[in-house]
Design a protein around this motif. Structure first.
Motif, PDB file in Angstrom:
ATOM      1  N   ALA A 157       0.839  -1.203   0.000  1.00  0.00           N
ATOM      2  CA  ALA A 157       0.000   0.000   0.000  1.00  0.00           C
ATOM      3  C   ALA A 157       0.873   1.252   0.000  1.00  0.00           C
ATOM      4  CB  ALA A 157      -0.918  -0.011   1.208  1.00  0.00           C
ATOM      5  N   THR A 158       1.911   1.235   0.840  1.00  0.00           N
ATOM      6  CA  THR A 158       2.803   2.393   0.917  1.00  0.00           C
ATOM      7  C   THR A 158       3.456   2.636  -0.447  1.00  0.00           C
ATOM      8  OG1 THR A 158       3.328   1.540   3.098  1.00  0.00           O
ATOM      9  CG2 THR A 158       4.626   3.395   2.315  1.00  0.00           C
ATOM     10  N   SER A 159       3.918   1.544  -1.080  1.00  0.00           N
ATOM     11  CA  SER A 159       4.610   1.685  -2.362  1.00  0.00           C
ATOM     12  C   SER A 159       3.694   2.306  -3.409  1.00  0.00           C
ATOM     13  CB  SER A 159       5.087   0.325  -2.855  1.00  0.00           C
ATOM     14  OG  SER A 159       5.954  -0.236  -1.904  1.00  0.00           O
ATOM     15  N   VAL A 160       2.464   1.765  -3.482  1.00  0.00           N
ATOM     16  CA  VAL A 160       1.518   2.301  -4.464  1.00  0.00           C
ATOM     17  C   VAL A 160       1.262   3.784  -4.194  1.00  0.00           C
ATOM     18  CG1 VAL A 160      -0.855   2.166  -5.300  1.00  0.00           C
ATOM     19  CG2 VAL A 160       0.458   0.073  -4.941  1.00  0.00           C
ATOM     20  N   ALA A 161       1.090   4.117  -2.924  1.00  0.00           N
ATOM     21  CA  ALA A 161       0.827   5.520  -2.566  1.00  0.00           C
ATOM     22  C   ALA A 161       1.999   6.401  -2.973  1.00  0.00           C
ATOM     23  CB  ALA A 161       0.561   5.627  -1.067  1.00  0.00           C
ATOM     24  N   VAL A 162       3.229   5.934  -2.714  1.00  0.00           N
ATOM     25  CA  VAL A 162       4.412   6.735  -3.058  1.00  0.00           C
ATOM     26  C   VAL A 162       4.467   6.952  -4.570  1.00  0.00           C
ATOM     27  CG1 VAL A 162       6.935   6.689  -3.193  1.00  0.00           C
ATOM     28  CG2 VAL A 162       5.782   6.107  -1.053  1.00  0.00           C
ATOM     29  N   LEU A 163       4.228   5.874  -5.331  1.00  0.00           N
ATOM     30  CA  LEU A 163       4.308   5.994  -6.788  1.00  0.00           C
ATOM     31  C   LEU A 163       3.237   6.949  -7.322  1.00  0.00           C
ATOM     32  CD1 LEU A 163       5.068   2.292  -7.811  1.00  0.00           C
ATOM     33  CD2 LEU A 163       6.626   4.244  -7.878  1.00  0.00           C
ATOM     34  N   ILE A 164       2.000   6.777  -6.826  1.00  0.00           N
ATOM     35  CA  ILE A 164       0.910   7.638  -7.306  1.00  0.00           C
ATOM     36  C   ILE A 164       1.207   9.094  -6.962  1.00  0.00           C
ATOM     37  CG2 ILE A 164      -1.511   8.252  -6.940  1.00  0.00           C
ATOM     38  CD1 ILE A 164      -2.136   5.286  -6.779  1.00  0.00           C
ATOM     39  N   LEU A 165       1.659   9.310  -5.725  1.00  0.00           N
ATOM     40  CA  LEU A 165       1.957  10.683  -5.309  1.00  0.00           C
ATOM     41  C   LEU A 165       3.070  11.295  -6.168  1.00  0.00           C
ATOM     42  CD1 LEU A 165       1.782  10.852  -1.428  1.00  0.00           C
ATOM     43  CD2 LEU A 165       0.784  12.449  -3.074  1.00  0.00           C
ATOM     44  N   ALA A 166       4.098  10.501  -6.442  1.00  0.00           N
ATOM     45  CA  ALA A 166       5.218  11.016  -7.233  1.00  0.00           C
ATOM     46  C   ALA A 166       4.740  11.404  -8.627  1.00  0.00           C
ATOM     47  CB  ALA A 166       6.334   9.973  -7.313  1.00  0.00           C
ATOM     48  N   VAL A 167       3.954  10.507  -9.256  1.00  0.00           N
ATOM     49  CA  VAL A 167       3.484  10.784 -10.607  1.00  0.00           C
ATOM     50  C   VAL A 167       2.574  12.009 -10.613  1.00  0.00           C
ATOM     51  CG1 VAL A 167       2.082   9.908 -12.503  1.00  0.00           C
ATOM     52  CG2 VAL A 167       3.735   8.410 -11.390  1.00  0.00           C
ATOM     53  N   ALA A 168       1.653  12.051  -9.651  1.00  0.00           N
ATOM     54  CA  ALA A 168       0.687  13.156  -9.632  1.00  0.00           C
ATOM     55  C   ALA A 168       1.396  14.487  -9.386  1.00  0.00           C
ATOM     56  CB  ALA A 168      -0.362  12.906  -8.559  1.00  0.00           C
ATOM     57  N   ALA A 169       2.269  14.517  -8.384  1.00  0.00           N
ATOM     58  CA  ALA A 169       2.914  15.782  -8.032  1.00  0.00           C
ATOM     59  C   ALA A 169       3.862  16.237  -9.145  1.00  0.00           C
ATOM     60  CB  ALA A 169       3.675  15.630  -6.713  1.00  0.00           C
ATOM     61  N   ALA A 170       4.730  15.315  -9.609  1.00  0.00           N
ATOM     62  CA  ALA A 170       5.700  15.702 -10.640  1.00  0.00           C
ATOM     63  C   ALA A 170       4.982  16.047 -11.945  1.00  0.00           C
ATOM     64  CB  ALA A 170       6.715  14.578 -10.860  1.00  0.00           C
ATOM     65  N   GLY A 171       3.929  15.276 -12.269  1.00  0.00           N
ATOM     66  CA  GLY A 171       3.191  15.549 -13.499  1.00  0.00           C
ATOM     67  C   GLY A 171       2.523  16.908 -13.456  1.00  0.00           C
ATOM     68  N   TRP A 172       1.893  17.210 -12.319  1.00  0.00           N
ATOM     69  CA  TRP A 172       1.208  18.499 -12.194  1.00  0.00           C
ATOM     70  C   TRP A 172       2.207  19.650 -12.281  1.00  0.00           C
ATOM     71  CZ3 TRP A 172       1.284  22.172  -8.061  1.00  0.00           C
ATOM     72  CH2 TRP A 172       0.339  23.182  -8.217  1.00  0.00           C
ATOM     73  N   LEU A 173       3.321  19.508 -11.559  1.00  0.00           N
ATOM     74  CA  LEU A 173       4.340  20.567 -11.591  1.00  0.00           C
ATOM     75  C   LEU A 173       4.910  20.747 -12.995  1.00  0.00           C
ATOM     76  CD1 LEU A 173       6.333  20.056  -8.279  1.00  0.00           C
ATOM     77  CD2 LEU A 173       5.110  22.103  -9.008  1.00  0.00           C
ATOM     78  N   ALA A 174       5.089  19.624 -13.694  1.00  0.00           N
ATOM     79  CA  ALA A 174       5.648  19.715 -15.046  1.00  0.00           C
ATOM     80  C   ALA A 174       4.690  20.461 -15.970  1.00  0.00           C
ATOM     81  CB  ALA A 174       5.949  18.315 -15.587  1.00  0.00           C
ATOM     82  N   VAL A 175       3.387  20.188 -15.837  1.00  0.00           N
ATOM     83  CA  VAL A 175       2.410  20.900 -16.668  1.00  0.00           C
ATOM     84  C   VAL A 175       2.463  22.400 -16.364  1.00  0.00           C
ATOM     85  CG1 VAL A 175      -0.034  21.263 -17.099  1.00  0.00           C
ATOM     86  CG2 VAL A 175       0.872  18.941 -17.006  1.00  0.00           C
ATOM     87  N   VAL A 176       2.470  22.727 -15.080  1.00  0.00           N
ATOM     88  CA  VAL A 176       2.524  24.142 -14.695  1.00  0.00           C
ATOM     89  C   VAL A 176       3.790  24.792 -15.243  1.00  0.00           C
ATOM     90  CG1 VAL A 176       2.798  25.705 -12.727  1.00  0.00           C
ATOM     91  CG2 VAL A 176       1.111  23.859 -12.643  1.00  0.00           C
ATOM     92  N   LYS A 177       4.903  24.071 -15.134  1.00  0.00           N
ATOM     93  CA  LYS A 177       6.185  24.609 -15.587  1.00  0.00           C
ATOM     94  C   LYS A 177       6.178  24.808 -17.111  1.00  0.00           C
ATOM     95  CE  LYS A 177      10.326  25.902 -14.963  1.00  0.00           C
ATOM     96  NZ  LYS A 177      10.537  27.230 -14.473  1.00  0.00           N
ATOM     97  N   LEU A 178       5.547  23.874 -17.820  1.00  0.00           N
ATOM     98  CA  LEU A 178       5.509  23.998 -19.280  1.00  0.00           C
ATOM     99  C   LEU A 178       4.564  25.125 -19.705  1.00  0.00           C
ATOM    100  CD1 LEU A 178       6.776  22.696 -21.770  1.00  0.00           C
ATOM    101  CD2 LEU A 178       4.737  21.277 -21.997  1.00  0.00           C
ATOM    102  N   GLN A 179       3.491  25.315 -18.936  1.00  0.00           N
ATOM    103  CA  GLN A 179       2.587  26.429 -19.249  1.00  0.00           C
ATOM    104  C   GLN A 179       3.309  27.759 -19.079  1.00  0.00           C
ATOM    105  OE1 GLN A 179      -0.526  25.422 -16.524  1.00  0.00           O
ATOM    106  NE2 GLN A 179      -1.815  24.516 -18.102  1.00  0.00           N
ATOM    107  N   ARG A 180       4.190  27.791 -18.109  1.00  0.00           N
ATOM    108  CA  ARG A 180       4.912  29.035 -17.824  1.00  0.00           C
ATOM    109  C   ARG A 180       6.316  28.989 -18.421  1.00  0.00           C
ATOM    110  NH1 ARG A 180       1.631  31.130 -13.840  1.00  0.00           N
ATOM    111  NH2 ARG A 180       3.042  32.838 -13.430  1.00  0.00           N
ATOM    112  N   PHE A 181       6.488  28.185 -19.480  1.00  0.00           N
ATOM    113  CA  PHE A 181       7.794  28.013 -20.102  1.00  0.00           C
ATOM    114  C   PHE A 181       8.314  29.342 -20.663  1.00  0.00           C
ATOM    115  CE2 PHE A 181      10.133  27.479 -24.090  1.00  0.00           C
ATOM    116  CZ  PHE A 181      11.215  26.771 -23.643  1.00  0.00           C
ATOM    117  N   GLU A 182       9.549  29.648 -20.359  1.00  0.00           N
ATOM    118  CA  GLU A 182      10.166  30.863 -20.878  1.00  0.00           C
ATOM    119  C   GLU A 182      11.385  30.495 -21.695  1.00  0.00           C
ATOM    120  OE1 GLU A 182      10.865  33.581 -17.601  1.00  0.00           O
ATOM    121  OE2 GLU A 182       8.859  34.372 -17.934  1.00  0.00           O
ATOM    122  N   ILE A 183      11.509  31.143 -22.837  1.00  0.00           N
ATOM    123  CA  ILE A 183      12.671  30.917 -23.687  1.00  0.00           C
ATOM    124  C   ILE A 183      13.880  31.535 -23.020  1.00  0.00           C
ATOM    125  CG2 ILE A 183      13.772  31.627 -25.843  1.00  0.00           C
ATOM    126  CD1 ILE A 183      11.170  31.192 -27.245  1.00  0.00           C
ATOM    127  N   GLY A 184      14.962  30.747 -22.924  1.00  0.00           N
ATOM    128  CA  GLY A 184      16.168  31.251 -22.282  1.00  0.00           C
ATOM    129  C   GLY A 184      16.765  32.406 -23.062  1.00  0.00           C
TER     130      GLY A 184
END
Lengths: 245, 285, 309
Positions: free
Chosen positions: A215-242
């Motif tokens: 149960a712990t493992s599944v929770a860790v994996l789901i949390l990692a995917v959800a959090a990193a995925g959400w942050l990545a979407v936000v980061k890509l929406q706010r993507f700035e050209i260097g």
């Protein structure tokens, strides 16, 4: 999901030196398994679950494949400046990210699962645990692939040096810190993947006894995917050209 | 708007002057490339984010020495937990990560920015450039290998009852530490630079370097168990450790003669240096 | 779509953008309407930063950009009406020219991507090379295929970052014709350049950026006229330079005359008064004016004047 972006990303990633390199690496566990069977020493089930599948495949091959593909899907495009041709289109950035992430996930999972299937079969052939262990590790690495790819894709959006940063995470955090401080295993994708493999395989604890429960493992994996995925979407929406670009 | 062609040409004196000062020459140019490369290996003179990774690795490489001294201090006696001959094998992955992270910085940046031609059109020659870069990476690695050994040595001396006695007894280790550090640094730096000089892409270089160190260790382990005892000679990590043991004349569990491993390290280093020089002779700039 | 009395195509309001301590764009406001507008400035003036802010690839540190009444930041939907040609050369090298443009058409969800791609490629005259991989294209070809990919959805607004870099003179002229044609069709074309001659030849109006600030905007001859504190110079050829010169000397707007065989150079203190007086003087004297050219009216002089100020 966007079929055009998926096809484009596949063409970007497949058929390059990167793929050849990955195939060679994916063959290593099978060579190791053959050597082990040839020596005829030790308990195949225990050796396969802790050393071969738990050690080489989950601890090395899985994170490295996730790192190679996860950082390549967007990181390479951002580096060479082609990302603009996807981002300057009226498509939600979420769709771009999910399409690309799926490709990374697919490739990572196929590489790792194929490598694991062959090597595991060689090592475990004729043992009682063959089916259970293979099933457990295949399910776990497919889930682990998604987690690693998502985290490393996020990393490639946060820093231009995502590859080396990812290596530091794999070798220093997962390899060193979790070995020294037990509590940090909760924040380790490797241990979550192993935990899930153990839960699905449910073989004897003498054979394979991962530190994290199912149960712990599944929770860790789901949390990692959800959090990193959400942050990545936000980061890509706010993507700035260097500025250098 | 119409314009008539100019009847006569003229050259205007815009006040350009050629450089009249002394030219510092090739030796100075090489030294400048060396110094700047060494600084950039630790992110000095670069922005803060370039310093993060080298500093993290430098801190981790010091950890075994710090832990050792901490335990020795707590138990108030001299300990034998971390021996100087074992140190590089404790931190071998960190050393590989350091060259994997920084060799592409040293070799790849000028290729990415297409600035190599600017170097080669100066007093510096291709070979000079290659050797300056290699020298810088070896020096950076010497920092990573020697500083922890120095900490360990001085710390050990102070945790004994008689520091002078310890220094007298262990002074023989100093040249061994120096020799083994030079050997390990030279191997890591030359192998890494041989790979990194081949591609401007940072991720490819980093991946290739880490793959050759970790991969050769994995394959070496397999060959050792199957083909025979000489299989371990494939593993760069084991070669480094074996060669270090030979320098220290230390006890070891290798089934291969350690002087052979030492020779292999020298050989691999020489081949890598050759590859680097050849690459820079031919690289289009 | 014909240009209606709709919203202003591009509206930049008090935009600033800084990176750490460096201010790249400093409180710039302007509106751009249909036609070709040149964004001019020396390298490092902040042109690229401003274009990136306008196309939603940089967040303004202050102020905002609206394109056709839509915000640029956090709004990729804006690209339904906007085409962007980035400065960097890179394309997906493994795609052919046609695949590259068709990908853009598909990403815009056009009903018939093949036809749209073919039309855009036709527009930039790249049909001959459309089946070759873009990785092998020359700089000029890459530039044109990039333009094709950005006009495939027939955008109202086209933004180009240094579009003439790497083009040979013939390609340059062709690209200028293409942009002029788009402007005639009521589109808004904004391009950046650090080369005066390009802007002078192509742009209806100009925005001059110097050190991150908007130094001038409008028709560049108009800008020049506004700077009355510096004398203008005209080159005049006429049927009788001597007679015309003598007559013009009595005009208060003229501060000096120089005669050089066929050409007369007139220094003028008051631009407006001079241009009104000259035709009358010539007519009453029966002199035919063969050529009247402002001799320092090039963007170069406007520009160096602005930079010095």
């Amino acid at each position: 999901m966007n079929g055009d972006i998926v096809r484009l990303t596949l063409r970007q990633l497949v058929g390059k030196r990167r793929t050849v390199f990955m195939v060679l690496v994916a063959l290593l566990p099978s060579v190791l398994a053959t050597a082990f069977r040839a020596s005829g020493e030790g308990d195949p089930a225990e050796w396969a679950s802790t050393q071969l599948l738990g050690g080489m495949v989950v601890a090395m091959l899985l994170p490295l494949a996730g790192l190679v593909f996860g950082t390549a899907i967007l990181g390479t495009e951002i580096d060479d400046g082609t990302a603009v041709y996807l981002l300057a289109r009226p498509i939600p950035r979420r769709e771009i990210l999910l399409s690309k992430l799926c490709v990374a996930w697919l490739l990572t999972a196929v590489f790792v699962a194929a490598s694991l299937l062959v090597a595991g079969t060689i090592a475990l052939e004729g043992t009682d645990e063959w089916g259970a262990l293979i099933a457990g590790f295949v399910v776990a690495t497919v889930a682990g692939s998604l987690a690693y790819c998502t985290v490393f894709t996020l990393l490639s959006l946060l820093t231009g040096r995502a590859f080396i940063a990812g290596l530091l995470y794999v070798f220093i955090w997962e390899g060193l810190v979790t070995a020294l401080f037990d509590g940090t295993r909760l924040l380790s994708l490797r241990h979550a993947t192993l935990g899930l493999a153990g839960y699905v395989a449910s073989v004897s604890r003498d054979t394979f006894d991962p530190e994290l429960g199912g149960a712990t493992s599944v929770a860790v994996l789901i949390l990692a995917v959800a959090a990193a995925g959400w942050l990545a979407v936000v980061k890509l929406q706010r993507f700035e050209i260097g500025e250098s670009g | 708007m119409t314009t008539e062609p100019e009847r006569a040409g003229s050259i205007y004196d815009l006040g350009y002057r050629s450089y009249g000062g002394t030219r510092l020459g090739r030796r100075h140019a090489v030294r400048t490339v060396y110094v700047e490369s060494l600084r950039s290996a630790f992110g000095l003179g670069r922005r803060a984010s370039s310093k993060v990774i080298p500093v993290i690795l430098l801190v981790i490489v010091l950890l075994p020495a710090a832990v050792h001294l901490g335990i020795a201090a707590a138990s108030r006696q001299q300990m034998d937990i971390v021996k100087p001959e074992d140190y590089s094998s404790f931190v071998e992955v960190i050393l590989a990560l350091f060259v994997a992270a920084q060799a592409p910085e040293l070799a790849g940046r000028d290729q990415r920015n297409r600035t190599l031609s600017l170097y080669f059109s100066r007093a510096i020659e291709r070979r000079d450039y290659a050797l300056a870069k290699l020298g810088a990476l070896v020096s950076a690695m010497l920092v990573l290998t020697l500083v922890p050994q120095a900490v360990l040595f001085v710390g050990n001396a102070f945790t004994t009852n008689d520091a002078l006695e310890y220094l007298r007894e262990d002074a023989a280790n100093v040249p061994r530490v120096l020799a083994s550090s030079v050997l390990v640094s030279g191997l890591c730096a030359s192998v890494a630079l041989a790979i990194a000089s081949r591609t401007p892409r940072r991720a490819y270089a980093t991946g290739g370097i880490i793959a050759i160190f970790v991969g050769s260790a994995a394959i070496g382990g397999i060959l050792d168990a199957t083909v025979g005892r000489y299989g371990i000679m494939v593993s760069l990590f084991d070669l480094m450790t074996g060669a270090t043991y030979w320098i220290f004349s230390a006890e070891h569990e290798y089934e291969v003669a350690t002087e052979l491993m030492f020779a292999a390290v020298v050989g691999v280093t020489a081949i890598s240096v050759g590859l680097i020089l050849r690459r820079y002779e031919r690289i289009p700039a | 779509m014909p240009p209606g009395p709709g919203p202003v195509p591009i509206e930049v309001e008090h935009v600033s953008r800084w990176f750490g301590n460096v201010v790249a764009v400093n409180d710039i406001s302007f509106k751009v309407g249909p036609g070709v507008t040149g964004l001019l400035g020396p390298n490092g003036a902040g042109k690229s930063t401003l274009l990136h802010v306008m196309s939603g690839f940089l967040k303004p540190s202050a102020g905002g950009v609206r394109i056709g009444d839509e915000p640029a930041w956090l709004n990729p939907g804006m690209f339904r009406r906007v085409g962007l040609v980035p400065e960097r050369e890179a394309t997906y090298g493994f795609l052919t020219g046609f695949e590259f443009v068709r990908l853009a058409a598909k990403l815009h969800r056009l009903p018939d991507p093949d036809r749209a791609a073919a039309r855009a490629i036709e527009t930039v005259e790249m049909a001959g090379a459309q089946d070759r991989a873009t990785g092998g294209y020359s700089k000029g070809m890459k530039q044109r295929i990039k333009v094709a990919a950005s006009i495939v959805h027939d955008p109202q607004v086209l933004i180009l970052d240094e579009p003439f870099n790497g083009m040979d003179p013939r390609q340059r002229i062709h690209m200028m014709d293409l942009l002029r044609a788009m402007a005639r069709a009521g589109r808004t074309v904004l391009f950046s350049s650090h080369i005066l001659e390009e802007v002078e030849r192509l742009a209806d109006s100009v925005l001059v950026i110097v050190a991150g600030r908007l130094a001038a905007s409008g028709d560049f001859r108009e800008i020049r006229r506004l700077m009355t504190d510096r004398p203008h110079t005209f080159r005049i050829r006429s049927s009788d330079n001597r007679d015309l010169g003598a007559a013009m000397l009595s005009q208060p707007s003229v501060s000096g005359i120089e005669l050089d065989r066929e050409v007369m150079t007139v220094r003028v203190a008051d631009f407006g008064a001079f241009t009104r007086a000259l035709p009358g003087v010539a007519r009453t004297r029966g002199i035919t004016l063969l050529e009247v050219a402002p001799s320092d009216e090039s963007l170069e002089s406007v520009f160096s004047y602005l930079v010095r100020r």
